[in-house]
Design an enzyme around this catalytic site. Sequence first.
Site, PDB file in Angstrom:
ATOM      1  N   HIS A  72      -0.205  -0.375  -9.650  1.00 25.43           N
ATOM      2  CA  HIS A  72      -1.098  -1.194  -8.776  1.00 25.43           C
ATOM      3  C   HIS A  72      -1.539  -2.494  -9.420  1.00 25.43           C
ATOM      4  O   HIS A  72      -2.749  -2.739  -9.434  1.00 25.43           O
ATOM      5  CB  HIS A  72      -2.323  -0.610  -8.009  1.00 25.43           C
ATOM      6  CG  HIS A  72      -2.620  -1.062  -6.860  1.00 25.43           C
ATOM      7  ND1 HIS A  72      -2.968  -0.590  -5.627  1.00 25.43           N
ATOM      8  CD2 HIS A  72      -2.543  -2.311  -6.151  1.00 25.43           C
ATOM      9  CE1 HIS A  72      -3.418  -1.167  -4.392  1.00 25.43           C
ATOM     10  NE2 HIS A  72      -2.979  -2.479  -4.939  1.00 25.43           N
ATOM     11  N   ARG A 100       0.989  -1.173  -0.065  1.00 25.97           N
ATOM     12  CA  ARG A 100      -0.058   0.007  -0.016  1.00 25.97           C
ATOM     13  C   ARG A 100       0.968   1.207  -0.023  1.00 25.97           C
ATOM     14  O   ARG A 100       1.877   1.356   0.622  1.00 25.97           O
ATOM     15  CB  ARG A 100      -0.991  -0.113   1.175  1.00 25.97           C
ATOM     16  CG  ARG A 100      -2.153  -0.985   1.213  1.00 25.97           C
ATOM     17  CD  ARG A 100      -2.983  -0.758   0.029  1.00 25.97           C
ATOM     18  NE  ARG A 100      -4.105  -1.571   0.129  1.00 25.97           N
ATOM     19  CZ  ARG A 100      -4.122  -2.763  -0.932  1.00 25.97           C
ATOM     20  NH1 ARG A 100      -3.257  -3.256  -1.487  1.00 25.97           N
ATOM     21  NH2 ARG A 100      -5.321  -3.526  -0.587  1.00 25.97           N
ATOM     22  N   GLU A 124      -2.566   7.509  -5.015  1.00 29.00           N
ATOM     23  CA  GLU A 124      -3.067   6.949  -6.251  1.00 29.00           C
ATOM     24  C   GLU A 124      -4.402   6.940  -6.688  1.00 29.00           C
ATOM     25  O   GLU A 124      -4.709   6.962  -7.784  1.00 29.00           O
ATOM     26  CB  GLU A 124      -2.392   5.477  -6.379  1.00 29.00           C
ATOM     27  CG  GLU A 124      -3.305   4.341  -5.380  1.00 29.00           C
ATOM     28  CD  GLU A 124      -2.891   2.900  -5.273  1.00 29.00           C
ATOM     29  OE1 GLU A 124      -3.352   2.057  -5.594  1.00 29.00           O
ATOM     30  OE2 GLU A 124      -1.532   3.002  -5.196  1.00 29.00           O
TER      31      GLU A 124
END
Length: 331
Positions: A294, A233, A262
Amino acid sequence: MEILAFGVQADEKPLIERAFEGHHEVHCLEVFLNEDTAPIAAGHEIISTSVNADLGARVLEILAAGGTRMVAQRSTGFNNIDLDVAGRLGMTVARVSYYSPYSVAEFAWTLAMAVNRRIVRASTRTRDFDFRLDGLMGRDMHGRTAGVLGTGKIGEAFTRIARGLGMRLLGWDVAENPACRELGMTYVPKERLLAESDLVTLHVPLMPETQHLIDAAALKAMKDDAILVNSSRGGLIDTAALVAELREGRFTGVGLDVYEAEAGLFYVDRSLEAIEDDTLARLVTFPNVLVSSHQAYYTEDAVGQIVEATVHNVLDYRAGRRSENVLVPRS
């Protein structure tokens, strides 16, 4: 009953539709759930969301007012969900507590080796028929030290690969993993791990206690020539502090599959727009930094497991059953 799925990627859509076939009708949307898109869910008792959905108090209130009673998130992480508000509104919330740990562990290693061996720079050069080796020298991982912050299923999978490469293994976690111990890992305080590791990788969940786990002090404690990888994360790293260290010429390489701001950027095409995030804009200019969007979890195996678990979460909700995936139970 029609289920509304937000933030569905093109590769993911057929998997979701096939998984729900014979159970419920599902309508897939590319748009991500936020305060502007939440009204679309009106009339849908069950919605499914992606990891970058905004499920804060205001969005949950809009969903509840529109009749939504169940949120099935297609991810393990749930730091984007206000669980207290969901409970107050009488909404059931479920996640996917498990999917292939190899997808993320293997991608973390892909990032590490890509920055170590300068793969992106080399590929860009050869596309221009520049075959020089200047600036492309990397290092053997064999014999060096891997520091694994977070030794759950993903951290263990990463450790197994590191052991196969012949690396010394250091670990840090609130609870030790016996399997990592058997692989030869030594558990040490975080400060020692950062100081001794040639490669530092993050595999811990994001929660208040781990926000900016790698802050300015932690970055300064690392070796100047270390490699830092984050496939967990974005909020685990203080990005502004990382940029400051990179400006000083530190670190052999940094591989980031996540970024703390993000949401609203990742998973959408911003190539024709001006990026207002100065920190991200500066970050991607460093030649020793590789940022991906991601995607560590994004394999056929992992996404298939995520979708199947989401279907089971919906079926459990409809049947009044409760599983380990439920974060807020049905009231």
